[in-house]
Design a protein around this motif. Structure first.
Motif: not given
Length: 169
Positions: A6-21, A121-132
Motif C-alpha cells: 500500500h502506497s502513502s504519498d507525500f510532498i515533503v520539504d527540504g527537511s526530508f533528509s533529516t527526517a529520514m535519518k 494554514v487552512e485555505g492558504a497558498g503553498l509555495l515551495l522552492a524545492e520538494y521531495f
C-alpha cells in the motif's frame, strides 16, 4: 520486484533528509537486527547514515528498503510486500527530489497538533522552492493494519508532524 503493498504519498520539504535519518533510527529501535537495502546495519553505522542522493532518471529513483533481518528479506523475495506470521513485513520509502518550485492555490485538509497553526494554514497558498515526492510503501493499508499504521505514524512523526494525525494522513 513487483510493488504489492500500500502506497502513502507525500510532498515533503527540504527537511526530508533529516527526517529520514530520524525514521531509520526509529526503525532500528523497533528492529535491532534492521536490514537497510538488504544488508544488516548496527547502531554505530547508523550514526553516520545519510539519505543517498536520488538518481534523476525515474519518478521515484531513490529508495530505502527496510526489513527485520535475513528471514524477512527471504520472505520478501517470495511474497513481496506482505505481512509475515508475526504480523510484520518489509516496507520501503521511494523518493525523488524536485529542485523546481511547487505552488498550490489553496491548501485544504490541514491537520496538526496546534489548532491555531492549522487555522492559519487552512485555505492558504503553498509555495515551495524545492520538494521531495515521497511514497511510503507498507505491506497493508495503514487504515486497517496495525503494523502498517505504526510504520506510517513513525514516518509522519519523523517529519515532525506529531502523533495527533490520523492513519490516513
Amino acid at each position: 520486484m513487483e510493488i504489492t503493498g500500500h502506497s502513502s504519498d507525500f510532498i515533503v520539504d527540504g527537511s526530508f533528509s533529516t527526517a529520514m535519518k530520524q525514521f531509520v533510527m526509529r526503525q532500528h529501535r523497533h528492529w535491532p537486527g534492521l536490514f537497510l537495502y538488504g544488508e544488516p546495519v548496527d547502531a554505530e553505522s547508523l550514526a553516520d547514515w545519510n539519505l543517498p542522493e536520488a538518481d534523476d532518471d525515474d519518478e521515484y529513483s531513490g529508495i530505502v528498503t527496510f526489513s527485520s533481518g535475513q528471514k524477512m528479506e527471504d520472505f520478501w523475495e517470495e511474497n513481496g510486500y506482505a505481512l509475515d506470521g508475526d504480523g510484520e513485513g518489509p516496507f520501503s520509502v521511494f523518493y525523488q527530489l524536485h529542485p523546481q518550485s511547487l505552488r498550490a492555490a489553496r491548501v485544504t485538509g490541514v491537520q496538526g497538533a496546534d489548532p491555531e497553526a492549522v487555522a492559519a494554514v487552512e485555505g492558504a497558498g503553498l509555495l515551495l522552492a524545492e520538494y521531495f515526492a515521497v511514497s511510503l510503501v507498507t505491506p497493508e493499508d495503514p487504515a486497517t493494519d496495525p503494523f502498517s499504521a505504526r510504520v506510517l505514524r513513525d514516518f509522519v512523526e519523523s517529519v515532525g508532524v506529531g502523533s495527533r494525525m490520523g492513519p490516513g494522513a
